[in-house]
Design a protein around this motif. Structure first.
Motif, PDB file in Angstrom:
ATOM      1  N   GLN A  93       0.827  -1.206   0.000  1.00  0.00           N
ATOM      2  CA  GLN A  93       0.000   0.000   0.000  1.00  0.00           C
ATOM      3  C   GLN A  93       0.863   1.259   0.000  1.00  0.00           C
ATOM      4  N   LYS A  94       1.875   1.268   0.845  1.00  0.00           N
ATOM      5  CA  LYS A  94       2.757   2.444   0.917  1.00  0.00           C
ATOM      6  C   LYS A  94       3.546   2.659  -0.372  1.00  0.00           C
ATOM      7  N   ASN A  95       3.854   1.557  -1.073  1.00  0.00           N
ATOM      8  CA  ASN A  95       4.610   1.652  -2.330  1.00  0.00           C
ATOM      9  C   ASN A  95       3.725   1.904  -3.549  1.00  0.00           C
ATOM     10  N   GLY A  96       2.425   2.068  -3.338  1.00  0.00           N
ATOM     11  CA  GLY A  96       1.522   2.358  -4.452  1.00  0.00           C
ATOM     12  C   GLY A  96       1.173   1.163  -5.318  1.00  0.00           C
ATOM     13  N   ARG A  97       1.405  -0.039  -4.817  1.00  0.00           N
ATOM     14  CA  ARG A  97       1.100  -1.245  -5.611  1.00  0.00           C
ATOM     15  C   ARG A  97      -0.407  -1.464  -5.756  1.00  0.00           C
ATOM     16  N   TYR A  98      -1.185  -0.913  -4.837  1.00  0.00           N
ATOM     17  CA  TYR A  98      -2.637  -1.023  -4.943  1.00  0.00           C
ATOM     18  C   TYR A  98      -3.124   0.184  -5.736  1.00  0.00           C
ATOM     19  N   ASP A  99      -3.227  -0.042  -7.037  1.00  0.00           N
ATOM     20  CA  ASP A  99      -3.461   1.058  -7.973  1.00  0.00           C
ATOM     21  C   ASP A  99      -4.834   1.037  -8.621  1.00  0.00           C
ATOM     22  N   GLY A 100      -5.713   0.178  -8.155  1.00  0.00           N
ATOM     23  CA  GLY A 100      -7.074   0.133  -8.675  1.00  0.00           C
ATOM     24  C   GLY A 100      -7.235  -0.644  -9.971  1.00  0.00           C
ATOM     25  N   LYS A 101      -6.199  -1.357 -10.403  1.00  0.00           N
ATOM     26  CA  LYS A 101      -6.329  -2.076 -11.683  1.00  0.00           C
ATOM     27  C   LYS A 101      -7.291  -3.262 -11.569  1.00  0.00           C
ATOM     28  N   TYR A 102      -7.402  -3.859 -10.381  1.00  0.00           N
ATOM     29  CA  TYR A 102      -8.345  -4.961 -10.207  1.00  0.00           C
ATOM     30  C   TYR A 102      -9.724  -4.397  -9.883  1.00  0.00           C
ATOM     31  N   ILE A 103     -10.696  -4.750 -10.706  1.00  0.00           N
ATOM     32  CA  ILE A 103     -12.047  -4.210 -10.525  1.00  0.00           C
ATOM     33  C   ILE A 103     -13.037  -5.265 -10.020  1.00  0.00           C
ATOM     34  N   ASN A 104     -12.621  -6.527 -10.034  1.00  0.00           N
ATOM     35  CA  ASN A 104     -13.493  -7.575  -9.511  1.00  0.00           C
ATOM     36  C   ASN A 104     -12.664  -8.829  -9.240  1.00  0.00           C
ATOM     37  N   ILE A 105     -13.145  -9.607  -8.307  1.00  0.00           N
ATOM     38  CA  ILE A 105     -12.617 -10.954  -8.068  1.00  0.00           C
ATOM     39  C   ILE A 105     -13.796 -11.878  -8.300  1.00  0.00           C
ATOM     40  N   LYS A 106     -13.743 -12.578  -9.406  1.00  0.00           N
ATOM     41  CA  LYS A 106     -14.865 -13.401  -9.861  1.00  0.00           C
ATOM     42  C   LYS A 106     -14.674 -14.846  -9.391  1.00  0.00           C
ATOM     43  N   VAL A 107     -15.574 -15.299  -8.532  1.00  0.00           N
ATOM     44  CA  VAL A 107     -15.529 -16.675  -8.048  1.00  0.00           C
ATOM     45  C   VAL A 107     -16.246 -17.555  -9.068  1.00  0.00           C
ATOM     46  N   LEU A 108     -15.522 -18.542  -9.582  1.00  0.00           N
ATOM     47  CA  LEU A 108     -16.062 -19.431 -10.614  1.00  0.00           C
ATOM     48  C   LEU A 108     -16.677 -20.698 -10.035  1.00  0.00           C
ATOM     49  N   LYS A 109     -15.996 -21.296  -9.057  1.00  0.00           N
ATOM     50  CA  LYS A 109     -16.464 -22.543  -8.446  1.00  0.00           C
ATOM     51  C   LYS A 109     -16.047 -22.572  -6.991  1.00  0.00           C
ATOM     52  N   LYS A 110     -16.817 -23.329  -6.186  1.00  0.00           N
ATOM     53  CA  LYS A 110     -16.491 -23.527  -4.770  1.00  0.00           C
ATOM     54  C   LYS A 110     -16.819 -24.958  -4.391  1.00  0.00           C
ATOM     55  N   ILE A 111     -15.973 -25.531  -3.567  1.00  0.00           N
ATOM     56  CA  ILE A 111     -16.286 -26.789  -2.905  1.00  0.00           C
ATOM     57  C   ILE A 111     -16.170 -26.499  -1.416  1.00  0.00           C
ATOM     58  N   ILE A 112     -17.262 -26.712  -0.702  1.00  0.00           N
ATOM     59  CA  ILE A 112     -17.310 -26.370   0.716  1.00  0.00           C
ATOM     60  C   ILE A 112     -17.329 -27.650   1.532  1.00  0.00           C
ATOM     61  N   GLY A 113     -16.379 -27.768   2.451  1.00  0.00           N
ATOM     62  CA  GLY A 113     -16.309 -28.919   3.343  1.00  0.00           C
ATOM     63  C   GLY A 113     -16.579 -28.504   4.770  1.00  0.00           C
ATOM     64  N   LEU A 114     -16.250 -29.384   5.697  1.00  0.00           N
ATOM     65  CA  LEU A 114     -16.535 -29.140   7.105  1.00  0.00           C
ATOM     66  C   LEU A 114     -15.834 -27.893   7.626  1.00  0.00           C
ATOM     67  N   ASN A 115     -14.544 -27.793   7.430  1.00  0.00           N
ATOM     68  CA  ASN A 115     -13.791 -26.615   7.877  1.00  0.00           C
ATOM     69  C   ASN A 115     -12.853 -26.124   6.787  1.00  0.00           C
ATOM     70  N   GLY A 116     -13.328 -26.199   5.560  1.00  0.00           N
ATOM     71  CA  GLY A 116     -12.507 -25.750   4.452  1.00  0.00           C
ATOM     72  C   GLY A 116     -13.336 -25.439   3.225  1.00  0.00           C
ATOM     73  N   ILE A 117     -12.795 -24.557   2.412  1.00  0.00           N
ATOM     74  CA  ILE A 117     -13.411 -24.203   1.136  1.00  0.00           C
ATOM     75  C   ILE A 117     -12.301 -24.112   0.103  1.00  0.00           C
ATOM     76  N   VAL A 118     -12.521 -24.752  -1.031  1.00  0.00           N
ATOM     77  CA  VAL A 118     -11.633 -24.594  -2.181  1.00  0.00           C
ATOM     78  C   VAL A 118     -12.367 -23.703  -3.169  1.00  0.00           C
ATOM     79  N   VAL A 119     -11.666 -22.678  -3.649  1.00  0.00           N
ATOM     80  CA  VAL A 119     -12.264 -21.706  -4.550  1.00  0.00           C
ATOM     81  C   VAL A 119     -11.467 -21.653  -5.844  1.00  0.00           C
ATOM     82  N   GLN A 120     -12.180 -21.630  -6.957  1.00  0.00           N
ATOM     83  CA  GLN A 120     -11.550 -21.291  -8.238  1.00  0.00           C
ATOM     84  C   GLN A 120     -12.054 -19.901  -8.559  1.00  0.00           C
ATOM     85  N   ARG A 121     -11.129 -18.989  -8.773  1.00  0.00           N
ATOM     86  CA  ARG A 121     -11.508 -17.596  -9.023  1.00  0.00           C
ATOM     87  C   ARG A 121     -10.535 -16.964 -10.000  1.00  0.00           C
TER      88      ARG A 121
END
Length: 155
Positions: A93-121
């Protein structure tokens, strides 16, 4: 006697069926709560990636983590403690790396278990006057007591 036995068996079956329904509802509620935490994680990260983000935004994402949280990303250096990752966020953040180029994080798939989730995004980013979708990436989230205890990146 037969009537009492029938009533007893009926009562036991009813209790068993009720417990099954309660257990199913509890499992669904647990899975839903984990899914909500992952959504918050991605929403907060998207906010952090903007030029107007603040340290408070970074602090909010770290509220989702356990005290013994670890971040594992073999491609980018291996294992990071909670503090290592926090320092990296602040440094970026201090080095300006967060520059607004990412406009969305699109979740494609999820597998939800007891205490875990695998995400494809994938990240969706600005490119010139348009947008570009990144490559699909896989992430495993592990949980303890409803908080993220480990993130393992498989990309």
């Amino acid at each position: 006697m037969k009537t009492h036995l029938k009533i007893l068996i009926s009562t036991i079956l009813l209790l068993f069926a009720t417990n099954q329904i309660i257990a199913q509802d509890a499992t669904k509620a647990h899975k839903d709560s984990l899914e909500i935490v992952v959504k918050k994680y991605y929403d907060l990260n998207l906010k952090i990636f903007q030029t107007i983000s603040t340290i408070k935004d970074i602090d909010r994402v770290f509220e989702l983590f356990t005290d013994d949280f670890t971040y594992i990303h073999p491609k980018y250096g291996g294992t990071y403690t909670r503090q290592d990752l926090y320092n990296g966020y602040v440094r970026n953040q201090k080095n300006g790396r967060y520059d607004g180029k990412y406009i969305n994080i699109k979740v494609l798939k999820k597998i939800i278990g007891l205490n875990g989730i695998v995400v494809q995004r994938m990240y969706v980013e600005k490119e010139g006057d348009g947008i570009k979708e990144g490559e699909p990436q896989m992430t495993l989230f592990e949980f303890k007591k409803g908080k993220i205890s480990k993130i393992f990146e498989y990309w």
